[in-house]
Enzyme design. Structure first.
Site: not given
Ligand code: GLU
Length: 505
Positions: A262-263
């Protein structure tokens, strides 16, 4: 496999920056298309107006262009199957919605959000499906007149897909083999909303893949749960014979621990998850990108190609052309691919070393100028040749080369203590005299004379050479000392020696 022309599509929704996993999906589609002499289509799936983010479409195009992932047709490219932006295909979808309503595979539902909420409260794990649809407000439970009246009164409705329960739906996936899901677990998905006269993702996606004659759907694993529904939709339209082959790509996993990359992992561990820097128009937040972090596009392509696929040999370095030859969709892994950011740096190192010194110098020149220095390209090329093997990125070059442009203002303390002993000042004065007498500063020749002097005098080689380096560089590491002094020139080298003698005694 049929002998259909290979046509694949990359079909992002413009809801923000393109995640690096999406870039990999585009890359795999591209490799597959090129390998088969097929077409690569760029389609924008923007039917969810709630999630539309301005600038996202342009961002995606710029990112793929940077990486050398090219399209044959689509948004921005034209072609015979357009328009390629789903928001411009409203009329087309409406026609197919009507087909489903006519053949009884779809039905109209009027249930308001409040009514649906009430049902959810009443029935645990409520799902709009065969077990509940007959207790809802829809065209299956209302008379034709009631339905007509409701529509005429302006009531908002959706069209739902009428899924028959109890059937094993088979999805034949190139990577995963046969995936079987029982239709009883599926709900009667909304395919169309009268409120905005737009289809949902599922309908638009199927209709477009059919009309655009897509032969293979290569996409991320997160879409696998939708695949059985898509198979049923193909059947509802009578398009089984031209249904595309599916290939659901493995997830990209966190570098550490479990789950999807994920970011937040990028923020936490300090690496970009987007190809280009992204300025979120809503939050104003800026996210880093591979391009701005100093990655070469060919390194990113190579790195991504190997996240979930390998050529079956030990070969790691592959250009786009080689990837097109070697790529094999059947060799993609089913299990998730761990995102190894260190490996990404390694790839960039490899590709940077393949660029010529001159090219690297050209990329580096703006930094030197921004630091307020002037340097001709030939000299900078020579400087680069000395240090490039020490860096992974062009932006690491400054740290390695700053001493060429800026004389030391202080000297690494522990090295001074270790190397600059009593009498070193006197020896450095001797060295100045030697350097003044050199016929040229050429590295090899200077080395011979200076080392000869140290040996003849019986001086400590390590101490004298390190003191020399300290005076010129300021610390005790870096490229070959005589290469440095050759580039720096006699005058500057001597000036730095004098300054050090003055300061260190
Ligand atoms: N619009 C979907 C996405 O954003 C496309 C999924 C598919 O390729 O079918 O990824």
């Amino acid at each position: 496999m049929t002998d259909r022309k290979v046509r694949v599509r990359f079909a992002p929704s413009p809801t923000g920056a393109l995640h690096i996993g999406g870039v990999r999906t585009a890359l795999y589609n591209y490799l597959f298309a090129r390998q088969h002499g097929g077409d690569m289509i760029f389609r924008i799936e923007d039917t969810d107006s709630q999630r539309f983010v301005p600038g996202a479409e342009e961002y995606i195009m710029e990112a793929l262009e940077w990486l050398g992932i090219k399209f044959d047709e689509g948004v921005g490219y034209g072609g015979n199957y357009g328009p390629y932006r789903q928001s411009e295909r409203k009329d087309i979808y409406r026609k197919y919605v009507d087909i489903l309503l006519e053949n009884g595979k779809g039905y109209i539902a009027f249930d308001t959000p409040e009514e649906l909420d009430a049902k959810r409260n009443e029935i645990a794990n409520f799902q709009y499906d065969a077990s509940t649809r007959m207790s809802m407000r829809n065209s299956l439970t209302m008379s034709a007149e009631e339905v007509k009246a409701a529509i005429e009164a302006g009531e908002k409705y959706v069209v739902r897909f009428k899924i028959e329960p109890g059937e094993d739906v088979k999805v034949n996936d190139i990577i995963r083999g046969e995936v079987v899901i029982n239709s009883s677990i599926l709900d009667d998905k909304v395919l169309y909303k009268s409120a905005d006269n737009l289809p949902t993702y599922h309908l638009a996606n199927i209709v477009d893949d059919h009309l655009m004659e897509v032969s293979h759907v290569i996409r991320g694993e997160e879409w696998l749960p939708s695949a059985p529904l898509h198979v049923l939709l193909y059947r509802a339209f009578g398009w089984e014979d031209t249904m595309p082959r599916f290939a659901h790509l493995p997830l990209l996993l966190k570098p550490d621990g479990k789950g999807k990359l994920s970011k937040r992992d990028g923020d936490r561990l300090g690496f970009p998850v987007f190809p280009l820097e992204w300025h979120d128009p809503k939050s104003g937040e800026v996210s880093s990108g591979y391009r701005e972090a100093g990655y070469l596009p060919e390194a990113v392509v190579n790195f991504l190609a190997l996240l979930g696929w390998n050529p079956g040999t030990e070969q790691e370095i592959m250009s786009m052309d080689e990837l097109i030859k070697l790529y094999d969709l059947h060799r993609c892994s089913k299990s998730g691919a761990r995102f190894d950011y260190e490996k990404g740096k390694w790839f960039n190192h490899q590709y940077l070393q393949m660029r010529s010194d001159r090219e690297i110098a050209e990329m580096f020149m703006p930094t030197v100028e921004a630091k307020g220095h002037k340097c001709d390209i030939d000299t900078l090329t020579r400087i680069v040749s000395l240090v490039k093997s020490r860096v992974n990125f062009v932006n690491e070059l400054w740290e390695q080369t700053a001493f060429f442009f800026e004389a030391p203002t202080e000297y690494e303390e522990k090295s001074v203590r270790k190397r600059w002993d009593e009498g070193m000042g006197a020896r450095m004065n001797e060295l100045i005299a030697i350097i003044e007498s050199l016929p040229s500063m050429e590295s090899k020749a200077a080395e011979e004379v200076v080392l000869g002097w140290i040996t003849d005098k019986g001086y400590h080689m390590g101490n004298v050479m390190n003191a020399y380096r300290l005076a010129v560089v300021g610390y005790c590491k870096g490229p070959h000392m005589f290469d440095i002094s050759e580039i720096m020139g006699r005058e500057e080298t001597i000036a730095r020696l004098r300054a050090a003698i003055e300061r260190l005694g």
